[in-house]
Design a protein around this motif. Structure first.
Motif, PDB file in Angstrom:
ATOM      1  N   GLU A  81       2.595   5.794  10.632  1.00 10.53           N
ATOM      2  CA  GLU A  81       2.139   6.931  11.333  1.00 10.53           C
ATOM      3  C   GLU A  81       2.878   8.164  11.031  1.00 10.53           C
ATOM      4  OE1 GLU A  81       1.868   5.905  15.580  1.00 10.53           O
ATOM      5  OE2 GLU A  81       0.507   4.306  15.166  1.00 10.53           O
ATOM      6  N   GLY A  82       3.221   8.448   9.858  1.00 13.89           N
ATOM      7  CA  GLY A  82       3.811   9.773   9.391  1.00 13.89           C
ATOM      8  C   GLY A  82       4.673   9.362   8.464  1.00 13.89           C
ATOM      9  N   PRO A  83       5.591  10.139   8.257  1.00 12.96           N
ATOM     10  CA  PRO A  83       6.525   9.937   6.920  1.00 12.96           C
ATOM     11  C   PRO A  83       7.504   8.756   7.246  1.00 12.96           C
ATOM     12  CG  PRO A  83       6.921  12.353   7.951  1.00 12.96           C
ATOM     13  CD  PRO A  83       5.865  11.527   9.112  1.00 12.96           C
ATOM     14  N   TYR A  84       7.731   8.249   6.056  1.00 10.50           N
ATOM     15  CA  TYR A  84       8.389   6.924   6.216  1.00 10.50           C
ATOM     16  C   TYR A  84       9.795   7.197   6.034  1.00 10.50           C
ATOM     17  CZ  TYR A  84       6.910   8.121   1.464  1.00 10.50           C
ATOM     18  OH  TYR A  84       6.829   8.808   0.292  1.00 10.50           O
ATOM     19  N   PRO A  85      10.690   6.165   6.928  1.00  9.96           N
ATOM     20  CA  PRO A  85      11.990   6.457   7.049  1.00  9.96           C
ATOM     21  C   PRO A  85      12.932   5.643   6.260  1.00  9.96           C
ATOM     22  CG  PRO A  85      11.239   4.478   8.442  1.00  9.96           C
ATOM     23  CD  PRO A  85      10.054   5.386   7.698  1.00  9.96           C
ATOM     24  N   ALA A  86      12.377   5.634   4.659  1.00 16.08           N
ATOM     25  CA  ALA A  86      13.184   5.118   3.675  1.00 16.08           C
ATOM     26  C   ALA A  86      12.992   5.935   2.413  1.00 16.08           C
ATOM     27  CB  ALA A  86      12.682   3.561   3.446  1.00 16.08           C
ATOM     28  N   THR A  87      13.855   5.673   1.530  1.00 16.80           N
ATOM     29  CA  THR A  87      13.316   6.213   0.068  1.00 16.80           C
ATOM     30  C   THR A  87      12.490   5.462  -0.711  1.00 16.80           C
ATOM     31  OG1 THR A  87      15.047   4.882  -0.940  1.00 16.80           O
ATOM     32  CG2 THR A  87      15.994   6.998   0.214  1.00 16.80           C
ATOM     33  N   ILE A  88      11.915   6.357  -1.442  1.00 17.86           N
ATOM     34  CA  ILE A  88      10.762   5.696  -2.249  1.00 17.86           C
ATOM     35  C   ILE A  88      11.133   4.440  -3.140  1.00 17.86           C
ATOM     36  CG2 ILE A  88       8.928   6.159  -4.158  1.00 17.86           C
ATOM     37  CD1 ILE A  88       8.941   9.118  -3.062  1.00 17.86           C
ATOM     38  N   GLN A  89      12.328   4.652  -3.696  1.00 17.62           N
ATOM     39  CA  GLN A  89      13.077   3.415  -4.395  1.00 17.62           C
ATOM     40  C   GLN A  89      13.224   2.074  -3.499  1.00 17.62           C
ATOM     41  OE1 GLN A  89      14.301   6.680  -4.252  1.00 17.62           O
ATOM     42  NE2 GLN A  89      14.074   7.397  -6.512  1.00 17.62           N
ATOM     43  N   ASP A  90      13.506   2.419  -2.201  1.00 15.84           N
ATOM     44  CA  ASP A  90      13.651   1.344  -1.239  1.00 15.84           C
ATOM     45  C   ASP A  90      12.294   0.785  -0.984  1.00 15.84           C
ATOM     46  OD1 ASP A  90      16.474   1.626  -1.308  1.00 15.84           O
ATOM     47  OD2 ASP A  90      16.300   2.762   0.530  1.00 15.84           O
ATOM     48  N   ILE A  91      11.189   1.620  -0.759  1.00 14.11           N
ATOM     49  CA  ILE A  91      10.077   0.971  -0.647  1.00 14.11           C
ATOM     50  C   ILE A  91       9.320   0.269  -1.660  1.00 14.11           C
ATOM     51  CG2 ILE A  91       7.706   1.761   0.000  1.00 14.11           C
ATOM     52  CD1 ILE A  91       8.880   4.051   1.385  1.00 14.11           C
ATOM     53  N   ILE A  92       9.657   0.715  -3.010  1.00 13.06           N
ATOM     54  CA  ILE A  92       9.048   0.072  -4.038  1.00 13.06           C
ATOM     55  C   ILE A  92       9.652  -1.265  -4.414  1.00 13.06           C
ATOM     56  CG2 ILE A  92       8.832   0.137  -6.639  1.00 13.06           C
ATOM     57  CD1 ILE A  92       8.046   3.093  -6.097  1.00 13.06           C
ATOM     58  N   TYR A  93      10.983  -1.206  -4.181  1.00 14.44           N
ATOM     59  CA  TYR A  93      11.823  -2.530  -4.089  1.00 14.44           C
ATOM     60  C   TYR A  93      11.443  -3.613  -3.331  1.00 14.44           C
ATOM     61  CZ  TYR A  93      15.859  -5.698  -4.326  1.00 14.44           C
ATOM     62  OH  TYR A  93      16.878  -6.852  -4.435  1.00 14.44           O
ATOM     63  N   ASP A  94      11.484  -3.123  -2.108  1.00 15.49           N
ATOM     64  CA  ASP A  94      11.000  -4.077  -0.776  1.00 15.49           C
ATOM     65  C   ASP A  94       9.617  -4.659  -1.153  1.00 15.49           C
ATOM     66  OD1 ASP A  94      13.283  -3.727   0.313  1.00 15.49           O
ATOM     67  OD2 ASP A  94      12.687  -2.167   1.481  1.00 15.49           O
ATOM     68  N   PHE A  95       8.527  -3.975  -1.735  1.00 16.13           N
ATOM     69  CA  PHE A  95       7.215  -4.141  -2.019  1.00 16.13           C
ATOM     70  C   PHE A  95       7.342  -5.374  -3.107  1.00 16.13           C
ATOM     71  CE2 PHE A  95       3.249  -4.200  -4.708  1.00 16.13           C
ATOM     72  CZ  PHE A  95       2.485  -4.375  -3.777  1.00 16.13           C
ATOM     73  N   LYS A  96       8.219  -5.112  -4.174  1.00 19.84           N
ATOM     74  CA  LYS A  96       8.422  -5.988  -5.247  1.00 19.84           C
ATOM     75  C   LYS A  96       8.978  -7.298  -4.782  1.00 19.84           C
ATOM     76  CE  LYS A  96       9.187  -2.432  -8.961  1.00 19.84           C
ATOM     77  NZ  LYS A  96      10.423  -2.035  -9.882  1.00 19.84           N
ATOM     78  N   GLU A  97       9.958  -7.264  -3.935  1.00 18.24           N
ATOM     79  CA  GLU A  97      10.686  -8.295  -3.348  1.00 18.24           C
ATOM     80  C   GLU A  97       9.572  -9.193  -2.442  1.00 18.24           C
ATOM     81  OE1 GLU A  97      13.750  -9.867  -3.766  1.00 18.24           O
ATOM     82  OE2 GLU A  97      13.839  -8.517  -5.461  1.00 18.24           O
ATOM     83  N   LEU A  98       8.837  -8.554  -1.544  1.00 20.76           N
ATOM     84  CA  LEU A  98       7.786  -9.249  -0.729  1.00 20.76           C
ATOM     85  C   LEU A  98       6.773 -10.085  -1.677  1.00 20.76           C
ATOM     86  CD1 LEU A  98       7.560  -6.741   2.195  1.00 20.76           C
ATOM     87  CD2 LEU A  98       8.533  -8.945   2.204  1.00 20.76           C
ATOM     88  N   ASN A  99       6.250  -9.447  -2.607  1.00 14.88           N
ATOM     89  CA  ASN A  99       4.818  -9.590  -3.276  1.00 14.88           C
ATOM     90  C   ASN A  99       5.475 -10.242  -4.740  1.00 14.88           C
ATOM     91  OD1 ASN A  99       2.879  -8.785  -1.401  1.00 14.88           O
ATOM     92  ND2 ASN A  99       4.161  -6.935  -1.773  1.00 14.88           N
ATOM     93  N   GLY A 100       6.436  -9.961  -5.362  1.00 21.39           N
ATOM     94  CA  GLY A 100       6.614 -10.486  -6.437  1.00 21.39           C
ATOM     95  C   GLY A 100       5.630  -9.855  -7.631  1.00 21.39           C
TER      96      GLY A 100
END
Length: 118
Positions: A81-100
């Motif tokens: 619901e607004g700005p995300y509290p993590a860096t873009i690199q962290d979000i992309i890394y976490d997405f890759k880890e969760l989904n492969g």
């Protein structure tokens, strides 16, 4: 006089470039957020039993079906619901880890896991 002013401006520019590249101008909170937090230090005396009891750190996530025009960042921003509290690199890394998969490989209509941050 113009020559002295030009040299002075060049010196200020060179010094500010040097300062920015060596020390940086980002606040300490942002620069600390970009450092990996989940580095685990392994002691030399750790036994096999100790490593079996350690569980990897897991962050909460939410499953979302991708619609046309959605991106990883837009979905994470919507979930928070607004700005995300993590860096873009962290979000992309976490997405890759969760989904492969890479974020560019997302398909419309498919359901993927997206990280939630506190």
């Amino acid at each position: 006089m113009k020559r002295i002013a030009g040299i002075f401006i060049i010196l200020i520019f060179l010094y500010s470039t040097y300062y920015d590249l060596t020390i940086g101008t980002l606040p300490s909170e942002i620069s600390k957020a970009s450092e990996p937090e989940n580095e685990q230090k392994v002691s030399v005396e750790s036994t096999e039993e100790d490593t079996m009891t350690e569980e990897p750190m897991s962050e909460p996530f939410q499953a979302v079906t991708v619609e046309p025009g959605n991106t990883v960042l837009s979905i994470v921003e919507h979930l928070h619901e607004g700005p995300y509290p993590a860096t873009i690199q962290d979000i992309i890394y976490d997405f890759k880890e969760l989904n492969g998969i890479e974020p560019e490989e997302m398909q419309i209509g498919e359901e993927y896991l997206f990280p939630l941050y506190q």
